[in-house]
Design a protein around this motif. Structure first.
Motif, mmCIF file in Angstrom:
data_model
loop_
_atom_site.group_PDB
_atom_site.id
_atom_site.type_symbol
_atom_site.label_atom_id
_atom_site.label_comp_id
_atom_site.label_asym_id
_atom_site.label_seq_id
_atom_site.Cartn_x
_atom_site.Cartn_y
_atom_site.Cartn_z
ATOM 1 N N ASP A 49 -10.248 -3.190 2.716
ATOM 2 C CA ASP A 49 -9.060 -3.975 3.086
ATOM 3 C C ASP A 49 -9.050 -4.271 4.584
ATOM 4 O O ASP A 49 -8.707 -5.377 5.011
ATOM 5 N N HIS B 126 -0.744 -5.954 -6.887
ATOM 6 C CA HIS B 126 -1.191 -5.905 -5.488
ATOM 7 C C HIS B 126 -2.577 -6.536 -5.331
ATOM 8 O O HIS B 126 -2.803 -7.322 -4.418
ATOM 9 N N GLU C 194 -3.319 -9.689 -3.056
ATOM 10 C CA GLU C 194 -4.268 -9.541 -1.953
ATOM 11 C C GLU C 194 -5.400 -10.569 -2.079
ATOM 12 O O GLU C 194 -5.805 -11.190 -1.097
ATOM 13 N N HIS D 151 -10.663 2.657 0.355
ATOM 14 C CA HIS D 151 -10.601 1.200 0.177
ATOM 15 C C HIS D 151 -9.726 0.535 1.254
ATOM 16 O O HIS D 151 -10.085 -0.498 1.809
ATOM 17 N N TYR E 39 -10.699 -7.622 5.848
ATOM 18 C CA TYR E 39 -10.121 -8.986 5.761
ATOM 19 C C TYR E 39 -8.954 -9.191 6.732
ATOM 20 O O TYR E 39 -8.411 -10.289 6.846
ATOM 21 N N HIS F 60 0.838 -1.212 0.000
ATOM 22 C CA HIS F 60 0.000 0.000 0.000
ATOM 23 C C HIS F 60 0.873 1.264 0.000
ATOM 24 O O HIS F 60 0.561 2.236 -0.682
HETATM 25 FE FE LIG Z 1 -5.098 -3.345 -0.826
#
Ligand SMILES: [Fe+2]
Ligand SMILES: [Fe+2]
Length: 152
Positions: free
Chosen positions: A120, A57, A61, A115, A123, A21
């Motif tokens: 994100d 990414h 992820e 986000h 999770y 990130h």
């Molecule tokens: Fe992410």
């Protein structure tokens, strides 16, 4: 517009995710830096790096979420896909000669921060727990291998 400053509330505390990130943030900040230089070649290069890295990414992820059995993976994947579509529309306009960078930066900054903090963040618990068990199940270095696979 200002650079994005990394703040603690952006941390997932999953080191491998936080470093990705942060790298995306630094690409966005690079784009901000080149925006006013009127050099479309340089801009295109930064845009491509940003898009490539972000796609890797997302794939990485998604593989972590999948391995962890995260229940909302399909929704999360859909959110990624819609964003990819949105960004590729910007890229199309860029290729047609439009100056999209300012508008894109506004979208990128708002989308990414939102986000990371909401989707994100959702999770994190299950992925973190799964990563804790992963070395035992899959052998040491699984994470390193997986990073290599998606960021080759
Ligand atoms: Fe992410
Ligand atoms: Fe995500």
């Amino acid at each position: 517009m200002a650079h994005i400053q990394w703040s603690d509330d952006l941390n997932t505390n999953i080191a491998v995710i936080d470093s990705q990130h942060k790298r995306i943030v630094s690409y966005i900040n690079n784009l901000e830096d080149v925006k006013d230089k009127d050099d479309r070649t340089v801009e295109e290069q930064v845009l491509n790096e940003l898009v490539d890295y972000t796609l890797s990414h997302f794939a990485f992820e998604e593989s972590l979420m999948e391995d962890a059995g995260y229940g909302f993976i399909n929704g999360h994947k859909r959110v990624h896909q819609l964003f990819v579509k949105r960004v590729s529309d910007f890229m199309q306009r860029f290729k047609l000669g439009e100056d999209i960078t300012e508008e894109l930066l506004i979208v990128l900054k708002a989308w990414l921060i939102n986000h990371i903090k909401s989707d994100d963040n959702d999770y994190v618990d299950i992925v973190k727990k799964n990563l804790g068990n992963m070395d035992a199940r899959k052998g040491d270095g699984w994470l390193t291998m997986s990073v290599k696979k998606f960021f080759a």
